[in-house]
Design a protein around this motif. Sequence first.
Motif, PDB file in Angstrom:
ATOM      1  N   GLN A  83       1.373  13.970  -1.197  1.00  0.00           N
ATOM      2  CA  GLN A  83       2.763  13.892  -0.761  1.00  0.00           C
ATOM      3  C   GLN A  83       3.722  14.284  -1.881  1.00  0.00           C
ATOM      4  O   GLN A  83       4.716  14.968  -1.637  1.00  0.00           O
ATOM      5  N   VAL A  84       3.438  13.852  -3.087  1.00  0.00           N
ATOM      6  CA  VAL A  84       4.315  14.214  -4.214  1.00  0.00           C
ATOM      7  C   VAL A  84       4.272  15.725  -4.434  1.00  0.00           C
ATOM      8  O   VAL A  84       5.311  16.361  -4.662  1.00  0.00           O
ATOM      9  N   LEU A  85       3.077  16.329  -4.328  1.00  0.00           N
ATOM     10  CA  LEU A  85       2.970  17.778  -4.494  1.00  0.00           C
ATOM     11  C   LEU A  85       3.670  18.535  -3.372  1.00  0.00           C
ATOM     12  O   LEU A  85       4.131  19.655  -3.572  1.00  0.00           O
ATOM     13  N   SER A  86       3.754  17.916  -2.186  1.00  0.00           N
ATOM     14  CA  SER A  86       4.434  18.595  -1.080  1.00  0.00           C
ATOM     15  C   SER A  86       5.944  18.415  -1.116  1.00  0.00           C
ATOM     16  O   SER A  86       6.648  18.961  -0.283  1.00  0.00           O
ATOM     17  N   GLY A  87       6.445  17.633  -2.078  1.00  0.00           N
ATOM     18  CA  GLY A  87       7.886  17.532  -2.241  1.00  0.00           C
ATOM     19  C   GLY A  87       8.472  16.175  -1.935  1.00  0.00           C
ATOM     20  O   GLY A  87       9.684  15.986  -2.062  1.00  0.00           O
ATOM     21  N   ALA A  88       7.681  15.207  -1.533  1.00  0.00           N
ATOM     22  CA  ALA A  88       8.202  13.862  -1.251  1.00  0.00           C
ATOM     23  C   ALA A  88       8.484  13.152  -2.574  1.00  0.00           C
ATOM     24  O   ALA A  88       7.868  13.438  -3.604  1.00  0.00           O
ATOM     25  N   SER A  89       9.422  12.228  -2.531  1.00  0.00           N
ATOM     26  CA  SER A  89       9.717  11.454  -3.743  1.00  0.00           C
ATOM     27  C   SER A  89       8.575  10.480  -4.011  1.00  0.00           C
ATOM     28  O   SER A  89       7.904  10.028  -3.064  1.00  0.00           O
ATOM     29  N   PRO A  90       8.312  10.128  -5.258  1.00  0.00           N
ATOM     30  CA  PRO A  90       7.219   9.200  -5.567  1.00  0.00           C
ATOM     31  C   PRO A  90       7.378   7.839  -4.886  1.00  0.00           C
ATOM     32  O   PRO A  90       6.404   7.235  -4.465  1.00  0.00           O
ATOM     33  N   GLY A  91       8.586   7.351  -4.769  1.00  0.00           N
ATOM     34  CA  GLY A  91       8.821   6.077  -4.089  1.00  0.00           C
ATOM     35  C   GLY A  91       8.440   6.127  -2.625  1.00  0.00           C
ATOM     36  O   GLY A  91       7.807   5.228  -2.096  1.00  0.00           O
ATOM     37  N   ARG A  92       8.825   7.213  -1.968  1.00  0.00           N
ATOM     38  CA  ARG A  92       8.488   7.381  -0.552  1.00  0.00           C
ATOM     39  C   ARG A  92       6.979   7.575  -0.370  1.00  0.00           C
ATOM     40  O   ARG A  92       6.382   7.060   0.567  1.00  0.00           O
ATOM     41  N   ALA A  93       6.351   8.308  -1.288  1.00  0.00           N
ATOM     42  CA  ALA A  93       4.893   8.505  -1.214  1.00  0.00           C
ATOM     43  C   ALA A  93       4.153   7.182  -1.397  1.00  0.00           C
ATOM     44  O   ALA A  93       3.142   6.948  -0.740  1.00  0.00           O
ATOM     45  N   ALA A  94       4.633   6.319  -2.239  1.00  0.00           N
ATOM     46  CA  ALA A  94       3.996   5.014  -2.461  1.00  0.00           C
ATOM     47  C   ALA A  94       4.138   4.126  -1.221  1.00  0.00           C
ATOM     48  O   ALA A  94       3.228   3.375  -0.894  1.00  0.00           O
ATOM     49  N   ARG A  95       5.269   4.209  -0.538  1.00  0.00           N
ATOM     50  CA  ARG A  95       5.469   3.394   0.665  1.00  0.00           C
ATOM     51  C   ARG A  95       4.631   3.866   1.833  1.00  0.00           C
ATOM     52  O   ARG A  95       4.262   3.100   2.696  1.00  0.00           O
ATOM     53  N   VAL A 135      -9.577   5.857  -4.553  1.00  0.00           N
ATOM     54  CA  VAL A 135      -9.655   7.298  -4.365  1.00  0.00           C
ATOM     55  C   VAL A 135      -8.683   7.787  -3.302  1.00  0.00           C
ATOM     56  O   VAL A 135      -7.856   8.657  -3.565  1.00  0.00           O
ATOM     57  N   SER A 136      -8.758   7.258  -2.106  1.00  0.00           N
ATOM     58  CA  SER A 136      -8.013   7.818  -0.977  1.00  0.00           C
ATOM     59  C   SER A 136      -6.511   7.617  -1.094  1.00  0.00           C
ATOM     60  O   SER A 136      -5.754   8.545  -0.869  1.00  0.00           O
ATOM     61  N   ILE A 137      -6.093   6.413  -1.406  1.00  0.00           N
ATOM     62  CA  ILE A 137      -4.647   6.156  -1.445  1.00  0.00           C
ATOM     63  C   ILE A 137      -3.968   6.947  -2.550  1.00  0.00           C
ATOM     64  O   ILE A 137      -2.961   7.605  -2.302  1.00  0.00           O
TER      65      ILE A 137
END
Length: 101
Positions: free
Chosen positions: A88-100, A79-81
Amino acid sequence: YSPRYVIPLCGMLVNNALSGTSLALGGLLEELSSSRRVHVESMLAFGAGAWEAAYPAWKRAVRCALVPQLNSMNVIGLVSIPGMMTGQVLSGASPGRAARY
């Protein structure tokens, strides 16, 4: 120690600490004031210390306070992660950066 990372993490830590503390304190006070009052008073009358008299109630209160925290740790990956990644993705971060993160 960027505020962008520290502030959310500290907020999560404080939230979990306050939840556990309030549950433990509420359970301890409830148990000492109602069901265990006679037991604690008799132990004190027979010479037991305050810690020794209240220990069984304290032990039960801590056990009850840890249950929600342990349950939330069981589902943290489900749930949390992903929720943090989605935010983060909705705020504009790239998916790769959000996963890290």
